[in-house]
Design an enzyme around this catalytic site. Structure first.
Site, PDB file in Angstrom:
ATOM      1  N   ARG A  20       0.819  -1.210   0.000  1.00 52.53           N
ATOM      2  CA  ARG A  20       0.000   0.000   0.000  1.00 52.53           C
ATOM      3  C   ARG A  20       0.857   1.265   0.000  1.00 52.53           C
ATOM      4  O   ARG A  20       0.580   2.203  -0.755  1.00 52.53           O
ATOM      5  CB  ARG A  20      -0.958   0.021   1.191  1.00 52.53           C
ATOM      6  CG  ARG A  20      -2.028  -1.063   1.105  1.00 52.53           C
ATOM      7  CD  ARG A  20      -2.878  -1.095   2.347  1.00 52.53           C
ATOM      8  NE  ARG A  20      -2.031  -1.354   3.515  1.00 52.53           N
ATOM      9  CZ  ARG A  20      -2.379  -1.086   4.763  1.00 52.53           C
ATOM     10  NH1 ARG A  20      -3.535  -0.542   5.044  1.00 52.53           N
ATOM     11  NH2 ARG A  20      -1.555  -1.368   5.757  1.00 52.53           N
ATOM     12  N   ASN A  38      -6.075  -2.784   2.112  1.00 50.90           N
ATOM     13  CA  ASN A  38      -6.020  -4.230   2.274  1.00 50.90           C
ATOM     14  C   ASN A  38      -7.439  -4.766   2.382  1.00 50.90           C
ATOM     15  O   ASN A  38      -8.316  -4.116   2.960  1.00 50.90           O
ATOM     16  CB  ASN A  38      -5.262  -4.608   3.549  1.00 50.90           C
ATOM     17  CG  ASN A  38      -3.768  -4.493   3.395  1.00 50.90           C
ATOM     18  OD1 ASN A  38      -3.237  -4.449   2.293  1.00 50.90           O
ATOM     19  ND2 ASN A  38      -3.069  -4.434   4.511  1.00 50.90           N
TER      20      ASN A  38
END
Length: 92
Positions: A20, A38
């Site tokens: 990320r 996520n």
């Protein structure tokens, strides 16, 4: 240049490997807006918005990911751009 929006789902070893953070940095470097998060199933989902060539390039980059990742697949679907989103953030 035409602006597009794509939802992407990245599978493989993509959580716990700074995916990320890497995706946000890459997206910002390419002038994209959107988000990355996520998912409970171990995948990473993203909304990528910007010029079509930049979005396509980001999707290709997500197919490789950062060094510690092992990407199995990137599934994409076109969506409508969200004019309310500014910048690129990690959510969730």
């Amino acid at each position: 240049m035409a602006s597009v929006a794509v939802k992407a789902r990245v599978t493989g070893r993509v959580q716990g490997v700074a995916f990320r953070t890497w995706a946000r940095a890459e997206a910002m470097r390419h002038g994209l807006t959107g988000w990355v998060r996520n998912e409970p199933d171990g995948s990473v989902r993203a909304l990528l918005m910007g010029p079509s060539a930049s979005v396509a390039d980001m999707v290709r980059r997500m197919g490789r990911g950062p060094g510690a990742a092992s990407v199995k697949d990137v599934l994409t679907e076109k969506t409508d751009p969200d004019p309310e989103i500014r910048g690129f953030s990690i959510v969730g």
